[in-house]
Design an enzyme around this catalytic site. Structure first.
Site, PDB file in Angstrom:
ATOM      1  CG  ASN A   1      37.457  38.911  45.037  1.00  0.00           C
ATOM      2  OD1 ASN A   1      36.356  39.260  45.466  1.00  0.00           O
ATOM      3  ND2 ASN A   1      38.228  38.060  45.688  1.00  0.00           N
TER       4      ASN A   1
ATOM      5  CG  HIS B   1      41.854  33.638  39.467  1.00  0.00           C
ATOM      6  ND1 HIS B   1      40.495  33.644  39.247  1.00  0.00           N
ATOM      7  CD2 HIS B   1      42.042  34.421  40.561  1.00  0.00           C
ATOM      8  CE1 HIS B   1      39.900  34.386  40.173  1.00  0.00           C
ATOM      9  NE2 HIS B   1      40.815  34.866  40.977  1.00  0.00           N
TER      10      HIS B   1
ATOM     11  CE1 TYR C   1      50.021  39.299  41.578  1.00  0.00           C
ATOM     12  CE2 TYR C   1      50.719  41.585  41.838  1.00  0.00           C
ATOM     13  CZ  TYR C   1      51.028  40.239  41.718  1.00  0.00           C
ATOM     14  OH  TYR C   1      52.337  39.839  41.727  1.00  0.00           O
TER      15      TYR C   1
ATOM     16  CG  ASN D   1      41.534  40.530  44.665  1.00  0.00           C
ATOM     17  OD1 ASN D   1      41.154  39.666  43.872  1.00  0.00           O
ATOM     18  ND2 ASN D   1      41.845  40.253  45.905  1.00  0.00           N
TER      19      ASN D   1
END
Length: 191
Positions: free
Chosen positions: A112, A19, A64, A66
């Protein structure tokens, strides 16, 4: 000014995860063009410099994944940027490790971080470089928050380098030129 955003999660525990490939590409661009990412503002870490004579900001949101759109929106508002002055670099599970895909616009495709940016910009129109991180064999969260194998890491160095060149091409010319040059990219090292 051109905003180049690399997506990832803050913290050492996420440093070498799939990620966080967007952060890795941003770090490589920074190294290549002598841009220090050492300032904190806009809910992220950033640095400013020049690529091919054009002013750029490299941004690593620290919200983060999202909530990445919050960071991007703050920069866009502060500098009054247009969507065609934004490039987002992030991981794509639909591409195998060692492949890239460049797009001018599009949906979030289940990502996301991109979903958050689309929501905060109120638009799907911004360029992006998707870096292949491979399909999960099982649990998606474990996959994207998992680390690369030794073999994949060797391949990734080529992907990171190609992504850096693609970003420079987008800045120098345009997205279409970069698409023609890099959408067929496949790392020469294979798993």
């Amino acid at each position: 000014m051109f905003l180049i955003v690399g997506l990832g999660n803050p913290g050492n525990e996420y440093e070498n995860t799939r990620h966080n490939i967007g952060f890795k590409v941003i770090d490589n661009i920074a190294k290549e063009y002598n841009i220090e990412i050492n300032r904190q503002k806009f809910k992220g870490m950033y640095g400013e410099g020049f690529i091919n004579g054009k002013k750029v900001m490299l941004l690593k949101p620290t919200t983060y994944m999202n909530l990445s759109g919050e960071s991007v929106r703050e920069v866009v508002d502060f500098y009054n940027l247009n969507n065609d002055e934004i490039l987002v670099i992030y991981d794509d599970i639909s591409l195998e490790v060692g492949k890239l895909r460049i797009r001018e616009k599009g949906s979030a495709g289940g990502h996301n971080g991109i979903k958050s940016i689309i929501a905060h910009l109120n638009s799907e129109i911004f360029s992006r470089i998707k870096v292949g991180v491979g399909q999960p064999n099982g649990d998606l969260v474990k996959h994207v928050l998992g680390k690369f194998t030794k073999e994949e890491t060797a391949i990734l160095s080529e992907s990171i380098e190609a992504s850096t060149k693609a970003a420079a091409e987008i800045i120098k010319n345009d997205v279409k030129t970069a698409m023609n040059q890099f959408n067929g990219f496949k790392a020469s090292t294979t798993v």
